[in-house]
Scaffold this active site. Structure first.
Site, PDB file in Angstrom:
ATOM      1  N   GLY A  71       0.874  -1.297   0.073  1.00 40.33           N
ATOM      2  CA  GLY A  71      -0.018   0.081  -0.249  1.00 40.33           C
ATOM      3  C   GLY A  71       0.814   1.219  -0.050  1.00 40.33           C
ATOM      4  O   GLY A  71       0.438   2.192  -0.492  1.00 40.33           O
ATOM      5  N   ASN A 151      -7.619   4.086   9.326  1.00 37.76           N
ATOM      6  CA  ASN A 151      -6.894   2.902   9.889  1.00 37.76           C
ATOM      7  C   ASN A 151      -6.986   2.655  11.276  1.00 37.76           C
ATOM      8  O   ASN A 151      -7.131   1.714  12.084  1.00 37.76           O
ATOM      9  CB  ASN A 151      -5.688   2.752   9.226  1.00 37.76           C
ATOM     10  CG  ASN A 151      -4.836   3.959   9.610  1.00 37.76           C
ATOM     11  OD1 ASN A 151      -5.222   4.869   8.973  1.00 37.76           O
ATOM     12  ND2 ASN A 151      -3.899   3.779  10.398  1.00 37.76           N
ATOM     13  N   GLN A 179      -7.528   0.023   3.884  1.00 39.28           N
ATOM     14  CA  GLN A 179      -8.199  -0.631   5.075  1.00 39.28           C
ATOM     15  C   GLN A 179      -9.473  -1.120   4.672  1.00 39.28           C
ATOM     16  O   GLN A 179     -10.471  -1.905   5.199  1.00 39.28           O
ATOM     17  CB  GLN A 179      -8.366   0.289   6.256  1.00 39.28           C
ATOM     18  CG  GLN A 179      -7.112   0.640   6.827  1.00 39.28           C
ATOM     19  CD  GLN A 179      -6.726  -0.684   7.760  1.00 39.28           C
ATOM     20  OE1 GLN A 179      -7.605  -1.484   8.286  1.00 39.28           O
ATOM     21  NE2 GLN A 179      -5.402  -0.546   8.071  1.00 39.28           N
ATOM     22  N   SER A 199      -3.467  -3.296  -0.617  1.00 35.84           N
ATOM     23  CA  SER A 199      -2.568  -4.124   0.159  1.00 35.84           C
ATOM     24  C   SER A 199      -3.029  -5.598   0.313  1.00 35.84           C
ATOM     25  O   SER A 199      -3.759  -5.598   1.198  1.00 35.84           O
ATOM     26  CB  SER A 199      -1.788  -3.416   1.482  1.00 35.84           C
ATOM     27  OG  SER A 199      -0.554  -4.247   1.620  1.00 35.84           O
ATOM     28  N   ALA A 200      -2.280  -6.517  -0.273  1.00 41.30           N
ATOM     29  CA  ALA A 200      -2.930  -8.008   0.316  1.00 41.30           C
ATOM     30  C   ALA A 200      -3.109  -8.299   1.458  1.00 41.30           C
ATOM     31  O   ALA A 200      -3.974  -9.145   2.010  1.00 41.30           O
ATOM     32  CB  ALA A 200      -1.978  -8.706  -0.599  1.00 41.30           C
ATOM     33  N   HIS A 201      -2.002  -7.882   2.612  1.00 42.66           N
ATOM     34  CA  HIS A 201      -1.952  -8.384   4.001  1.00 42.66           C
ATOM     35  C   HIS A 201      -3.282  -8.042   4.899  1.00 42.66           C
ATOM     36  O   HIS A 201      -3.289  -8.535   5.938  1.00 42.66           O
ATOM     37  CB  HIS A 201      -0.574  -8.311   4.504  1.00 42.66           C
ATOM     38  CG  HIS A 201      -0.574  -6.905   4.936  1.00 42.66           C
ATOM     39  ND1 HIS A 201      -0.301  -6.481   6.317  1.00 42.66           N
ATOM     40  CD2 HIS A 201      -0.172  -5.773   4.205  1.00 42.66           C
ATOM     41  CE1 HIS A 201      -0.066  -5.188   6.430  1.00 42.66           C
ATOM     42  NE2 HIS A 201      -0.086  -4.661   5.276  1.00 42.66           N
ATOM     43  N   THR A 237      11.423  -7.453 -11.651  1.00 42.77           N
ATOM     44  CA  THR A 237      10.926  -8.745 -11.849  1.00 42.77           C
ATOM     45  C   THR A 237       9.663  -8.939 -10.627  1.00 42.77           C
ATOM     46  O   THR A 237       9.930  -8.478  -9.619  1.00 42.77           O
ATOM     47  CB  THR A 237      11.967  -9.658 -11.512  1.00 42.77           C
ATOM     48  OG1 THR A 237      13.061  -9.632 -12.415  1.00 42.77           O
ATOM     49  CG2 THR A 237      11.104 -11.110 -11.988  1.00 42.77           C
ATOM     50  N   CYS A 325       2.369   1.523  12.006  1.00 42.83           N
ATOM     51  CA  CYS A 325       3.469   2.347  11.444  1.00 42.83           C
ATOM     52  C   CYS A 325       3.862   3.453  12.220  1.00 42.83           C
ATOM     53  O   CYS A 325       4.821   4.131  12.029  1.00 42.83           O
ATOM     54  CB  CYS A 325       2.770   2.888  10.017  1.00 42.83           C
ATOM     55  SG  CYS A 325       2.563   1.627   8.697  1.00 42.83           S
TER      56      CYS A 325
END
Length: 401
Positions: A71, A151, A179, A199-201, A237, A325
Site C-alpha cells: 500500500g 485505519n 483498510q 495491500s494484500a495483507h 521482476t 506504522c
C-alpha cells in the site's frame, strides 16, 4: 487461551487457501514472467489472471491494475506520479490530516519540491467536511487524495460525494483504500474514483505485495526506473507468488461477503456494548455507524495505552493503540488529536480490529481481562485518585444542598 488476535487492521493471517495457491510459484513454477519460454509464459499468465481478479473486485478493467510491493508504494506511486505528470497544469494537492503516513509523508515531500498541499481538518468523528473540500479547490488543483476508511478509528469517508466534487471541478480523485478493500464493497466507477491503493495483507493475503487502480486516460510518471514490467510503469521482476496470493485473497474476500461481514459486525457491536456497560469513563472514537465492520477504537481515561497493551499481551491478547506504522512513537495518535481529543485521553486509546476467525468466546475473554486490567491500572494512577476525590467532593456538596 494461548492467543487472541485482534489486530487485523495491522495485518491478517494469510488464508490457507491463499498459501496453497502461492506454493507452486515458490518452488517448481520459478520462471521469470518476462521470459518467452513456457515456464516464463505460464507465470505471466498467472499474473494476468490475478490482475483480472482484482479488476473484478473493483469493477474496473484489467489494464487499469498495476502490482506493487504494498500500500505504501501504491500511494507513493500514484500521488507522486499524478503530481509530476500534471505539474504543467497545476501544483495544488488536497488531502486530510488523518491520512496514513504513506500519504502524509509523500505530500510533505512534494511540498519541499514546490507543490502546494492543503490538509483538511475533520470533525469529531473523523469525517472531512465536503463544503471545506470544495472551498479548498483552486484553479491549480490537480489531485484530491482522501482515504476510504481510517485505519485507526474506522470512519468511512463520503467517497461518492468526494468523487462527484472532484469530477465537477475536473480534478483527479485518489483514495487510499488499504483498510477498505476486502472489508467493504467497492465499485470505482460508481464512486467516481480515479485511482485507488490496496495491500494484500489486509485481506488475508501475503505481506509485501499490493496494487493500485488508475483509470485509463489518467497519466502518471513511473516511480521505479529500470525494466519494462507492469506496462513500463513499475520496473523490477514481479513477485509472482505474492501477486498470485493477492489475486486469490481478493477473490476469497468477496465470497459469502455479507455473511462474513455481518458476523464480524455483531462481534464488534457486542464488544463495544459490553465495554460501555462495564467500564466507566470511556470515549468511543469514530462514527458509530459509518465505520469499518471490525473496528473499535475506545479511549480509557486515566490510563496509558502502552501499559494497557502490555497487560493485554501478558494475557495473550493482541491489540493496538493506533497504526502499526506509528507504534514506535510515544506521541499521541495524529488521528485522535485531529478529531479533538486532548493528549491525555488520546494516550489511553485501544484499537481492536476483529477478523473472520474471531469468536464470541474470544471476545468474552478479552472483556473479562480488560475490565480487570483497566481497574488495576486506574488504581495505580494518581490522576484517577485525584479525579475520584473531586467526584466525592461534588457528591458531598450536592447532598449538603
Amino acid at each position: 487461551m494461548d492467543m487472541v488476535y485482534l489486530d487485523n487492521s495491522a495485518t491478517t493471517k494469510t488464508d490457507e487457501k491463499v498459501v496453497k495457491e502461492m506454493l507452486p510459484y515458490l518452488s517448481e513454477n520459478y520462471g521469470n514472467p518476462s521470459s518467452i519460454y513456457k515456464i516464463g509464459r505460464e507465470n505471466r499468465k498467472a499474473i494476468e489472471e490475478a490482475r483480472q481478479k482484482v479488476a473484478n473486485a473493483l469493477n474496473c478493467e484489467e489494464n487499469e491494475i498495476y502490482f506493487t510491493a504494498g500500500g505504501s508504494e501504491s500511494n507513493n506511486t500514484v500521488i507522486r506520479g499524478i503530481a509530476y505528470a500534471y505539474k504543467e497544469k497545476g501544483n495544488h494537492i488536497i488531502t486530510s490530516k488523518i491520512e496514513h503516513p504513506a500519504v502524509l509523508e509523500t505530500c510533505k515531500q512534494l511540498e519541499k519540491e514546490g507543490f502546494d498541499v492543503t490538509y483538511l481538518g475533520v470533525d469529531e468523528n473523523g469525517f472531512i467536511r465536503l463544503e471545506e473540500l470544495e472551498k479548498a479547490i483552486k484553479e491549480t488543483t490537480i489531485l484530491i487524495s482522501i482515504m476510504f476508511a481510517n485505519n485507526e478509528i474506522g470512519t468511512i469517508e463520503p467517497i461518492k460525494e468526494i468523487g462527484e466534487i472532484a469530477k465537477k471541478h475536473k480534478v483527479f480523485f485518489h483514495t487510499d483504500a488499504v483498510q477498505a478493500v476486502g472489508s467493504l464493497r467497492i465499485d470505482v466507477k460508481d464512486l467516481g474514483i480515479d485511482s485507488l491503493s490496496l495491500s494484500a495483507h489486509k485481506f488475508y493475503g501475503p505481506k509485501g505485495v499490493g496494487a493500485f487502480y488508475i483509470r485509463k486516460g489518467v497519466k502518471f510518471d513511473k516511480f521505479i526506473q529500470g525494466g519494462h514490467q507492469e506496462k513500463n510503469k513499475r520496473a523490477g521482476t514481479e513477485n509472482v507468488a505474492g501477486i498470485v496470493g493477492l489475486g486469490k485473497a481478493i477473490e476469497l474476500a468477496y465470497e459469502d461477503f455479507d455473511k462474513k461481514t455481518e458476523k464480524i459486525k455483531q462481534l464488534r457491536d457486542y464488544y463495544v456494548e459490553q465495554v460501555e456497560k462495564r467500564i466507566p469513563y470511556i470515549k468511543i472514537n469514530g462514527d458509530k455507524q459509518k465505520r469499518l465492520p471490525g473496528n473499535s477504537n475506545i479511549s480509557f481515561r486515566f490510563i496509558e495505552g502502552e501499559s494497557l497493551l502490555l497487560n493485554l499481551d501478558l494475557k495473550g491478547i493482541c491489540a493496538s493503540s493506533g497504526s502499526a506504522c506509528t507504534s514506535g512513537s510515544l506521541d499521541p495518535s495524529h488521528v485522535l488529536l485531529a478529531i479533538g481529543l486532548p493528549h491525555e485521553i488520546a494516550h489511553g486509546s485501544l484499537r481492536i480490529s476483529i477478523g473472520k476467525r474471531n469468536t464470541k468466546e474470544e471476545i468474552d475473554y478479552v472483556i473479562e481481562n480488560l475490565v480487570e486490567i483497566v481497574e488495576r491500572l486506574r488504581n495505580m494512577s494518581p490522576l484517577w485518585e485525584e479525579f475520584i476525590e473531586e467526584e466525592h467532593k461534588k457528591e458531598w456538596n450536592i447532598q449538603k444542598k
